[in-house]
Design a protein around this motif. Sequence first.
Motif, short mmCIF file in Angstrom:
data_model
loop_
_atom_site.label_atom_id
_atom_site.label_comp_id
_atom_site.label_asym_id
_atom_site.label_seq_id
_atom_site.Cartn_x
_atom_site.Cartn_y
_atom_site.Cartn_z
N ASN A 48 -34.12 18.76 25.94
CA ASN A 48 -35.37 19.40 26.36
C ASN A 48 -36.59 18.62 25.86
N GLY A 49 -36.52 18.13 24.62
CA GLY A 49 -37.63 17.36 24.08
C GLY A 49 -37.82 16.03 24.81
N PHE A 50 -36.71 15.42 25.19
CA PHE A 50 -36.77 14.14 25.89
C PHE A 50 -37.33 14.26 27.31
N LYS A 51 -37.27 15.45 27.87
CA LYS A 51 -37.80 15.63 29.23
C LYS A 51 -39.31 15.40 29.28
N LYS A 52 -39.96 15.50 28.13
CA LYS A 52 -41.42 15.43 28.09
C LYS A 52 -41.94 14.01 27.84
N ILE A 53 -41.03 13.04 27.72
CA ILE A 53 -41.47 11.67 27.46
C ILE A 53 -40.89 10.72 28.51
N LEU A 54 -41.41 9.50 28.51
CA LEU A 54 -40.98 8.49 29.48
C LEU A 54 -39.99 7.54 28.81
N ILE A 55 -38.74 7.55 29.30
CA ILE A 55 -37.74 6.59 28.83
C ILE A 55 -37.24 5.83 30.04
N PRO A 56 -37.32 4.51 30.04
CA PRO A 56 -36.90 3.74 31.22
C PRO A 56 -35.38 3.65 31.34
N ALA A 57 -34.91 3.27 32.51
CA ALA A 57 -33.50 2.97 32.70
C ALA A 57 -33.16 1.71 31.92
N HIS A 58 -31.92 1.59 31.51
CA HIS A 58 -31.48 0.39 30.81
C HIS A 58 -31.27 -0.73 31.82
N PRO A 59 -31.60 -1.97 31.45
CA PRO A 59 -31.48 -3.06 32.43
C PRO A 59 -30.06 -3.34 32.90
N PHE A 60 -29.03 -2.97 32.10
CA PHE A 60 -27.67 -3.25 32.58
C PHE A 60 -26.62 -2.24 32.13
N LYS A 61 -26.85 -1.46 31.09
CA LYS A 61 -25.84 -0.50 30.63
C LYS A 61 -25.91 0.79 31.44
N GLU A 91 -25.27 15.70 35.40
CA GLU A 91 -26.73 15.86 35.39
C GLU A 91 -27.33 14.66 34.67
N ILE A 92 -28.41 14.13 35.24
CA ILE A 92 -29.03 12.91 34.73
C ILE A 92 -30.37 13.23 34.08
N GLY A 93 -30.68 12.53 33.01
CA GLY A 93 -31.97 12.70 32.35
C GLY A 93 -32.14 11.66 31.25
N ASN A 94 -33.15 11.83 30.42
CA ASN A 94 -33.38 10.92 29.30
C ASN A 94 -32.35 11.17 28.21
N THR A 95 -31.68 10.12 27.78
CA THR A 95 -30.61 10.25 26.78
C THR A 95 -30.79 9.25 25.65
N ASP A 108 -37.22 20.95 17.46
CA ASP A 108 -37.09 22.07 16.53
C ASP A 108 -35.83 21.99 15.68
N LYS A 109 -34.75 21.44 16.25
CA LYS A 109 -33.44 21.53 15.61
C LYS A 109 -33.02 20.26 14.87
N SER A 110 -33.77 19.19 15.02
CA SER A 110 -33.45 17.94 14.34
C SER A 110 -34.74 17.12 14.19
N GLU A 115 -26.84 23.27 19.74
CA GLU A 115 -28.28 23.55 19.64
C GLU A 115 -29.08 22.25 19.51
N VAL A 116 -28.58 21.32 18.70
CA VAL A 116 -29.27 20.05 18.50
C VAL A 116 -29.31 19.25 19.80
N LEU A 117 -28.18 19.20 20.51
CA LEU A 117 -28.13 18.46 21.77
C LEU A 117 -29.07 19.05 22.81
N GLU A 118 -29.05 20.37 22.95
CA GLU A 118 -29.89 21.03 23.94
C GLU A 118 -31.37 20.83 23.62
N ASP A 119 -31.71 20.92 22.34
CA ASP A 119 -33.08 20.70 21.90
C ASP A 119 -33.52 19.26 22.16
N LEU A 120 -32.61 18.31 21.91
CA LEU A 120 -32.90 16.90 22.16
C LEU A 120 -33.15 16.65 23.64
#
Length: 290
Positions: free
Chosen positions: A121-134, A174-178, A67-69, A114-119
């Motif tokens: 929340n939106g990312f919680k609904k998709i699948l993003i894998p862990a990075h192989p080394f970072k 707190e950990i999540g999709n970033t 919604d915000k970006s 607002e943009v960060l919080e919206d991002l």
Amino acid sequence: MKKLLHEIYGLNVQEIIPHSRKDSGNDNDLFKVLGDGKEYFLKEIPGHSKRGDLDLIYRELNKCVLDKSKLVLPIKSLQGKYLVNVKDKEVMLYPYISHKVFNEVNVDLHRTFEVLEDLFNGFKKILIPAHPFKTYNNWFERGPIQIRKKVDHHKFLDLFENFIRTRFTELNFEIGNTHFDLNPFNIWLDDERNILISDFDNAQVAAYAKDIFDTCSKYVEVSSDGVRIEESDLEKIFSFSKKYISNIEHRDLKFLLLRPKLGNLFDPKSNYSEKELIKKMDDLFDFFHF
């Protein structure tokens, strides 16, 4: 290359123009592409961003509604791919968007939150894998290590490394999709002042703090007069970050905000002399007593 882009995207290309980037630290090829009466942006994936799951990440991002970006995402090829090979280089094609980067404009902190919080929340609904080394940890530790290659001894480095050893690992992130690379060149404002977010090559499961402090470091001013931030902004960032770091204390805040600023000190393109680096680290050390 015109023929290849037509075969891959069905695009009738009139002109391909080399494009220079505003941010430093990358040497990947960038082009402005004119085709079918529209402008596009062709980006080579830099070596440090290459990973086997990039196409999966961009497929998932296309499911994300905010919604915000708005997300700046690559165009799908005729074969249904976002990442394609052109002349043995992995590239992505984007719509060309006129914009200014985050550091070039004034954005109220409340809107940034607002943009960060919206991002998030939106990312919680998709699948993003862990990075192989970072990871956030090894990225955080890399800052002083890289600087010591240029200036081996300094009280700021001692102070920063002591924070990493004694406090950083105690923080309850707190950990999540970033996004994991929300530097000022990856956050844009278009001509209508809509906020756009680009370059998700490093997207991964990580501490939300990485995105928060990469973004909020904009509000820390680093100049020849020293390093400073408005006390009211510092308090606002502290209040917001408590949602994502349950045990954060005021003494942690400046370390977290300064880490994104350190890259400029060891970037080869900055070309600072030892004397200049020492002056900048003197200012960074003084910031903790501001």
